[in-house]
Design a protein around this motif. Structure first.
Motif, PDB file in Angstrom:
ATOM      1  N   VAL A   1       0.640  -5.280  -7.757  1.00 49.48           N
ATOM      2  CA  VAL A   1       1.556  -5.117  -6.623  1.00 49.48           C
ATOM      3  C   VAL A   1       0.871  -5.552  -5.322  1.00 49.48           C
ATOM      4  N   LEU A   2      -0.372  -5.133  -5.142  1.00 50.45           N
ATOM      5  CA  LEU A   2      -1.113  -5.488  -3.926  1.00 50.45           C
ATOM      6  C   LEU A   2      -1.377  -6.990  -3.858  1.00 50.45           C
ATOM      7  N   GLN A   3      -1.756  -7.584  -4.977  1.00 52.14           N
ATOM      8  CA  GLN A   3      -2.052  -9.015  -4.988  1.00 52.14           C
ATOM      9  C   GLN A   3      -0.795  -9.845  -4.757  1.00 52.14           C
ATOM     10  N   SER A   4       0.335  -9.386  -5.253  1.00 43.78           N
ATOM     11  CA  SER A   4       1.573 -10.129  -5.039  1.00 43.78           C
ATOM     12  C   SER A   4       1.989 -10.102  -3.569  1.00 43.78           C
ATOM     13  N   ALA A   5       1.491  -9.123  -2.823  1.00 41.29           N
ATOM     14  CA  ALA A   5       1.765  -9.049  -1.386  1.00 41.29           C
ATOM     15  C   ALA A   5       0.770  -9.867  -0.575  1.00 41.29           C
ATOM     16  N   GLY A   6      -0.247 -10.438  -1.228  1.00 42.59           N
ATOM     17  CA  GLY A   6      -1.209 -11.280  -0.531  1.00 42.59           C
ATOM     18  C   GLY A   6      -2.565 -10.646  -0.293  1.00 42.59           C
ATOM     19  N   ALA A   7      -2.779  -9.444  -0.814  1.00 40.74           N
ATOM     20  CA  ALA A   7      -4.053  -8.752  -0.607  1.00 40.74           C
ATOM     21  C   ALA A   7      -5.066  -9.159  -1.671  1.00 40.74           C
ATOM     22  N   ARG A   8      -6.332  -8.988  -1.336  1.00 42.19           N
ATOM     23  CA  ARG A   8      -7.393  -9.066  -2.344  1.00 42.19           C
ATOM     24  C   ARG A   8      -7.670  -7.630  -2.759  1.00 42.19           C
TER      25      ARG A   8
ATOM     26  N   VAL B   1       0.847  -1.197   0.000  1.00 36.46           N
ATOM     27  CA  VAL B   1       0.000   0.000   0.000  1.00 36.46           C
ATOM     28  C   VAL B   1       0.879   1.242   0.000  1.00 36.46           C
ATOM     29  N   ARG B   2       1.930   1.214   0.801  1.00 37.91           N
ATOM     30  CA  ARG B   2       2.862   2.335   0.852  1.00 37.91           C
ATOM     31  C   ARG B   2       3.514   2.557  -0.504  1.00 37.91           C
ATOM     32  N   LYS B   3       3.882   1.468  -1.159  1.00 36.58           N
ATOM     33  CA  LYS B   3       4.542   1.566  -2.461  1.00 36.58           C
ATOM     34  C   LYS B   3       3.629   2.178  -3.520  1.00 36.58           C
ATOM     35  N   VAL B   4       2.375   1.743  -3.566  1.00 34.80           N
ATOM     36  CA  VAL B   4       1.484   2.228  -4.629  1.00 34.80           C
ATOM     37  C   VAL B   4       0.896   3.613  -4.339  1.00 34.80           C
ATOM     38  N   THR B   5       0.745   3.961  -3.050  1.00 35.51           N
ATOM     39  CA  THR B   5       0.140   5.254  -2.723  1.00 35.51           C
ATOM     40  C   THR B   5       1.160   6.351  -2.452  1.00 35.51           C
ATOM     41  N   GLY B   6       2.358   5.961  -2.011  1.00 39.06           N
ATOM     42  CA  GLY B   6       3.357   6.961  -1.647  1.00 39.06           C
ATOM     43  C   GLY B   6       3.111   7.566  -0.282  1.00 39.06           C
ATOM     44  N   GLN B   7       2.187   6.995   0.478  1.00 43.01           N
ATOM     45  CA  GLN B   7       1.872   7.494   1.816  1.00 43.01           C
ATOM     46  C   GLN B   7       2.904   7.007   2.838  1.00 43.01           C
ATOM     47  N   SER B   8       2.845   7.559   4.017  1.00 41.02           N
ATOM     48  CA  SER B   8       3.738   7.126   5.093  1.00 41.02           C
ATOM     49  C   SER B   8       3.363   5.714   5.538  1.00 41.02           C
ATOM     50  N   LEU B   9       4.258   5.083   6.263  1.00 39.81           N
ATOM     51  CA  LEU B   9       4.000   3.742   6.768  1.00 39.81           C
ATOM     52  C   LEU B   9       2.789   3.750   7.708  1.00 39.81           C
ATOM     53  N   TRP B  10       2.681   4.772   8.519  1.00 37.43           N
ATOM     54  CA  TRP B  10       1.562   4.889   9.460  1.00 37.43           C
ATOM     55  C   TRP B  10       0.228   4.996   8.716  1.00 37.43           C
ATOM     56  N   HIS B  11       0.178   5.868   7.727  1.00 36.70           N
ATOM     57  CA  HIS B  11      -1.054   6.057   6.965  1.00 36.70           C
ATOM     58  C   HIS B  11      -1.383   4.808   6.138  1.00 36.70           C
ATOM     59  N   SER B  12      -0.364   4.171   5.602  1.00 33.32           N
ATOM     60  CA  SER B  12      -0.571   2.942   4.833  1.00 33.32           C
ATOM     61  C   SER B  12      -1.155   1.838   5.714  1.00 33.32           C
ATOM     62  N   ARG B  13      -0.687   1.763   6.945  1.00 35.44           N
ATOM     63  CA  ARG B  13      -1.223   0.770   7.884  1.00 35.44           C
ATOM     64  C   ARG B  13      -2.694   1.061   8.174  1.00 35.44           C
TER      65      ARG B  13
ATOM     66  N   ALA C   1      -9.851  -1.803   5.153  1.00 33.49           N
ATOM     67  CA  ALA C   1     -10.392  -2.516   3.986  1.00 33.49           C
ATOM     68  C   ALA C   1     -11.808  -2.988   4.247  1.00 33.49           C
ATOM     69  N   PRO C   2     -12.696  -2.888   3.281  1.00 34.16           N
ATOM     70  CA  PRO C   2     -12.488  -2.419   1.912  1.00 34.16           C
ATOM     71  C   PRO C   2     -12.406  -0.895   1.843  1.00 34.16           C
ATOM     72  N   VAL C   3     -11.414  -0.426   1.082  1.00 30.84           N
ATOM     73  CA  VAL C   3     -11.169   1.004   0.966  1.00 30.84           C
ATOM     74  C   VAL C   3     -10.598   1.307  -0.424  1.00 30.84           C
ATOM     75  N   THR C   4     -10.980   2.462  -0.975  1.00 31.55           N
ATOM     76  CA  THR C   4     -10.425   2.908  -2.247  1.00 31.55           C
ATOM     77  C   THR C   4      -9.080   3.570  -1.971  1.00 31.55           C
ATOM     78  N   LEU C   5      -8.026   3.019  -2.568  1.00 29.78           N
ATOM     79  CA  LEU C   5      -6.679   3.531  -2.333  1.00 29.78           C
ATOM     80  C   LEU C   5      -6.298   4.642  -3.298  1.00 29.78           C
ATOM     81  N   LEU C   6      -6.649   4.454  -4.570  1.00 28.02           N
ATOM     82  CA  LEU C   6      -6.262   5.403  -5.610  1.00 28.02           C
ATOM     83  C   LEU C   6      -7.424   5.646  -6.549  1.00 28.02           C
ATOM     84  N   GLY C   7      -7.443   6.796  -7.154  1.00 30.75           N
ATOM     85  CA  GLY C   7      -8.475   7.116  -8.130  1.00 30.75           C
ATOM     86  C   GLY C   7      -7.902   7.955  -9.252  1.00 30.75           C
ATOM     87  N   GLY C   8      -8.634   8.030 -10.349  1.00 29.58           N
ATOM     88  CA  GLY C   8      -8.215   8.853 -11.474  1.00 29.58           C
ATOM     89  C   GLY C   8      -7.071   8.272 -12.277  1.00 29.58           C
ATOM     90  N   LEU C   9      -6.934   6.962 -12.277  1.00 27.78           N
ATOM     91  CA  LEU C   9      -5.829   6.307 -12.968  1.00 27.78           C
ATOM     92  C   LEU C   9      -6.258   5.772 -14.330  1.00 27.78           C
TER      93      LEU C   9
END
Length: 98
Positions: free
Chosen positions: A74-81, A37-49, A55-63
């Protein structure tokens, strides 16, 4: 405005509608997903946590579709749905809400 002048209005239609990335479930590997989540959003570790735990939450929009698919990979490779979906048109969301 005089009688001779006229105004023309055009509606622009985008060929590639914008997409959003939704984290559906964090899964069993929470720390890996938080880092993703941190990698794809660029947010801090705290905010990413915080995002991962909401979840469920919209992480990014306008892509573009490609960028949304890449973020989901990237998220699925880390084990997320996670999934990407086309963003609703303005007014669609309000119309479906009671």
């Amino acid at each position: 405005m005089s009688d001779e002048e006229s105004t023309e209005c055009y509606t622009l239609i985008c060929d590639d509608p914008s997409h959003e990335v939704v984290l559906v479930d964090c899964g069993a590997r929470e720390m890996d997903v938080i880092l993703a989540v941190r990698k794809v959003t660029g947010q801090s570790l705290w905010h990413s946590r915080d995002l991962a735990r909401q979840a469920p939450v919209t992480l990014l929009g306008g892509l573009s579709a490609y960028r949304a698919q890449s973020a989901v990979a990237v998220l699925q490779s880390a084990g997320a749905r996670a999934e990407w979906r086309q963003e609703p048109e303005p007014g669609e969301r309000a119309a479906s809400s009671p």
